[in-house]
Design an enzyme around this catalytic site. Structure first.
Site, PDB file in Angstrom:
ATOM      1  N   GLU A 103      12.270   1.951  -3.841  1.00  0.00           N
ATOM      2  CA  GLU A 103      12.473   3.361  -3.459  1.00  0.00           C
ATOM      3  C   GLU A 103      13.642   3.494  -2.488  1.00  0.00           C
ATOM      4  O   GLU A 103      13.495   3.953  -1.348  1.00  0.00           O
ATOM      5  CB  GLU A 103      11.190   3.930  -2.851  1.00  0.00           C
ATOM      6  CG  GLU A 103      10.054   3.995  -3.854  1.00  0.00           C
ATOM      7  CD  GLU A 103       8.832   4.762  -3.350  1.00  0.00           C
ATOM      8  OE1 GLU A 103       8.633   4.844  -2.140  1.00  0.00           O
ATOM      9  OE2 GLU A 103       8.089   5.294  -4.203  1.00  0.00           O
ATOM     10  N   GLU A 120       5.521   2.442 -10.468  1.00  0.00           N
ATOM     11  CA  GLU A 120       4.480   2.926  -9.538  1.00  0.00           C
ATOM     12  C   GLU A 120       4.012   4.282 -10.011  1.00  0.00           C
ATOM     13  O   GLU A 120       4.827   5.175 -10.267  1.00  0.00           O
ATOM     14  CB  GLU A 120       5.014   3.090  -8.112  1.00  0.00           C
ATOM     15  CG  GLU A 120       5.108   1.842  -7.311  1.00  0.00           C
ATOM     16  CD  GLU A 120       5.457   2.112  -5.841  1.00  0.00           C
ATOM     17  OE1 GLU A 120       4.985   3.118  -5.270  1.00  0.00           O
ATOM     18  OE2 GLU A 120       6.207   1.305  -5.284  1.00  0.00           O
TER      19      GLU A 120
HETATM   20  C1  BG6 Z   1       5.489   4.349  -2.633  1.00  0.00           C
HETATM   21  C2  BG6 Z   1       5.693   2.983  -2.066  1.00  0.00           C
HETATM   22  O1  BG6 Z   1       6.189   5.187  -1.813  1.00  0.00           O
HETATM   23  O2  BG6 Z   1       4.251   4.922  -2.660  1.00  0.00           O
HETATM   24  C3  BG6 Z   1       4.417   2.192  -1.833  1.00  0.00           C
HETATM   25  O3  BG6 Z   1       6.621   2.225  -2.783  1.00  0.00           O
HETATM   26  C4  BG6 Z   1       3.345   3.131  -1.387  1.00  0.00           C
HETATM   27  O4  BG6 Z   1       4.702   1.178  -0.935  1.00  0.00           O
HETATM   28  C5  BG6 Z   1       3.077   4.144  -2.487  1.00  0.00           C
HETATM   29  O5  BG6 Z   1       2.161   2.498  -1.018  1.00  0.00           O
HETATM   30  C6  BG6 Z   1       1.922   5.075  -2.226  1.00  0.00           C
HETATM   31  O6  BG6 Z   1       2.046   5.651  -0.977  1.00  0.00           O
HETATM   32  P1  BG6 Z   1       0.880   5.596   0.108  1.00  0.00           P
HETATM   33  O7  BG6 Z   1       1.470   6.204   1.283  1.00  0.00           O
HETATM   34  O8  BG6 Z   1      -0.236   6.388  -0.473  1.00  0.00           O
HETATM   35  O9  BG6 Z   1       0.544   4.172   0.267  1.00  0.00           O
END
Ligand code: BG6
Length: 476
Positions: free
Chosen positions: A182, A374
């Site tokens: 990201e 993701e």
């Molecule tokens: C993304 C990241 O921004 O979202 C992860 O690459 C992160 O590291 C994921 O965990 C989900 O976000 P959060 O804040 O719910 O953990």
């Protein structure tokens, strides 16, 4: 026989990151990293964004990354569970400070190399391809305190040395690589994104874009080195994705949404197209940004990525009247509330069609294969009296997003694979909570770090297994 739009060889799996899962903060010779200084609780946001400097640990704070889910010691058990679901790909990151504890050493730490060799070999044993992020929100702390992190051009040398060590040490085990997780989050959360903390009165935009230039050079050089070491290596960039919708069809709102998209896509425009986009000329001038470059930088940036990877949790929304007070941050990037979509318990939108829209936009723009690395729903899970976790809400979120991805494939987009986020429960990056869970596998640990760390299969575990076995045809 159900039909599927997913091609043969489509990679199905899940994703984690070293700092949110491994723990073992000072084991195996690991050095302290930026992420290890992020406390749980009210100061976390100020530290993450670089507004509050916390370069040393405090006794009165709890640091969730220090033990996390103890993946460092339990990875064999965890990889076996992933294999049981039928994973063909597993995304994780290498903790830079396990290989280079200080960051400016000339040779890597042998114990760090050995750990990741074993981890990747374990994946291969189960026919799982590792997909490895070189930098997932971590910078060795020494590079922050001694060099100012990515604001300093020396970082390009440190990072490329580290990257080369990875490509050499894990050659034959890893062929899919991502440079920076990201990368656009550098703009929104500068300390966690790039180790940047600010001095009073500094032009923050100048610092951030100078750091971005260094990361973009480092990414391009790492891509070049990966290809030189093994032409089979495939390297991707990684965007925190999700298109901005204009709040209304008022032209000013449409323009605001386009500018917001450009702010994030700028990084990928460079990494995928090999040069700064023309719109930055005016933007930099108006914001008083002057990037210090060296002869040869333009040529370095021509080393473009092989594929474009991205995270998608939700779409975003912008208007000409958007400001600090009427917007809120879902996944760090500020957005207006969209009344047409629902939200999670943490206020993150739920918009599967937005995924198809985002994928179409990205392929139209880059014409490179996409990889959704993701996606998922952070939710509170309840273990019932029988010890089961019936996470139908998670299944429903994932089902709709996988369907949308299938539609994008049917739209003609080449998609390499899908790794849902946090396939095993882990520490939340934004809040440091454990109770914001994404996994198919439940981990017994709470927000204060209490629990047995035992692993339990959730209902979604069995559902995802079916999805994978049917190559995305059986989503019921
Ligand atoms: C993304 C990241 O921004 O979202 C992860 O690459 C992160 O590291 C994921 O965990 C989900 O976000 P959060 O804040 O719910 O953990």
């Amino acid at each position: 026989m159900q039909t599927t739009t997913f091609p043969d060889g489509f990679l199905w799996g899940g994703a984690i990151a070293a700092n949110q899962a491994e723990g073992g903060v000072n084991q195996g010779g690991k050095g302290l990293a930026t992420v290890d200084t992020l406390p749980h609780g009210e100061h976390r946001l100020a530290v993450k964004t670089g507004l509050e400097k916390r370069f040393t640990l405090r006794d009165d704070e709890f640091y969730p990354s220090h033990q996390a889910i103890d993946f460092y010691h339990r990875y064999k058990e965890d990889i076996a569970l992933m294999a049981e679901m039928g994973f063909s790909v597993f995304r994780t990151s290498i903790a830079w400070s396990r290989l280079y504890p200080q960051g400016d050493e000339l040779t890597p730490n042998a114990e760090g190399i050995a750990f990741y060799r074993d981890l990747f070999a374990e994946c291969k044993k189960h026919n799982i391809e590792p997909l490895v992020t070189l930098c997932h929100f971590d910078v060795p702390m020494h590079l922050v305190t001694e060099y100012g992190s990515w604001r300093n051009r020396k970082m390009v040398e440190f990072f490329t040395r580290y990257a080369r060590s990875c490509f050499e040490a894990f050659d034959g085990l890893v062929k899919y690589w991502l440079t920076f997780n990201e990368i656009n989050i550098l703009l929104h959360s500068p300390f966690s994104g790039a180790g940047l903390a600010f001095e009073e009165g500094e032009n923050k935009q100048q610092v951030k874009y100078q750091a971005a230039h260094h990361e973009l050079l480092a990414s391009a050089l790492a891509t070049k080195i990966a290809h030189e070491i093994n032409p089979h290596n495939q390297v991707g960039c990684m965007l925190a994705g999700g298109n901005f919708y204009p709040r209304t069809c008022k032209p000013e709102d449409v323009w605001a949404a386009l500018q917001k998209d450009r702010e994030n896509l700028f990084f990928i425009d460079v990494q995928a197209r090999g040069a700064y986009p023309s719109y930055t000329r005016r933007q930099f001038k108006e914001q008083g940004i002057e990037i210090q470059t060296e002869p040869g930088d333009d040529d370095i940036l021509k080393n473009t990525v092989d594929f474009v990877s991205f995270s998608y949790y939700a779409s975003r929304c912008a208007s000409a009247e958007m400001n600090e007070n009427n917007s809120s941050a879902a996944n760090i990037v500020k957005s207006l509330n969209n009344p047409y979509i629902e939200s999670s318990e943490w206020g993150w939108g739920i918009d599967p069609l937005g995924l198809r829209i985002t994928m179409n936009m990205m392929y139209d723009r880059y014409q490179k294969p996409l990889f959704l690395v993701e996606n998922g729903l952070g939710a509170k899970d309840v273990v019932n009296a029988q010890g089961e976790i019936n996470d139908d809400y998670r299944i429903s979120y994932l089902r709709e997003h996988i369907k949308a991805m299938g539609e994008a494939i049917a739209d003609g987009i080449p998609v390499m694979g899908y790794t849902s986020w946090g396939c095993i429960d882990l520490v939340s990056a934004s809040t440091g909570e454990m109770s914001k869970r994404y996994g198919f596998i439940y981990v017994d640990r709470d927000d204060a770090g209490q629990g047995t760390l035992a692993r339990t299969r959730k209902k979604s575990f069995y559902w995802y297994k079916k999805v994978i076995a049917s190559n995305g045809a059986d989503l019921d």
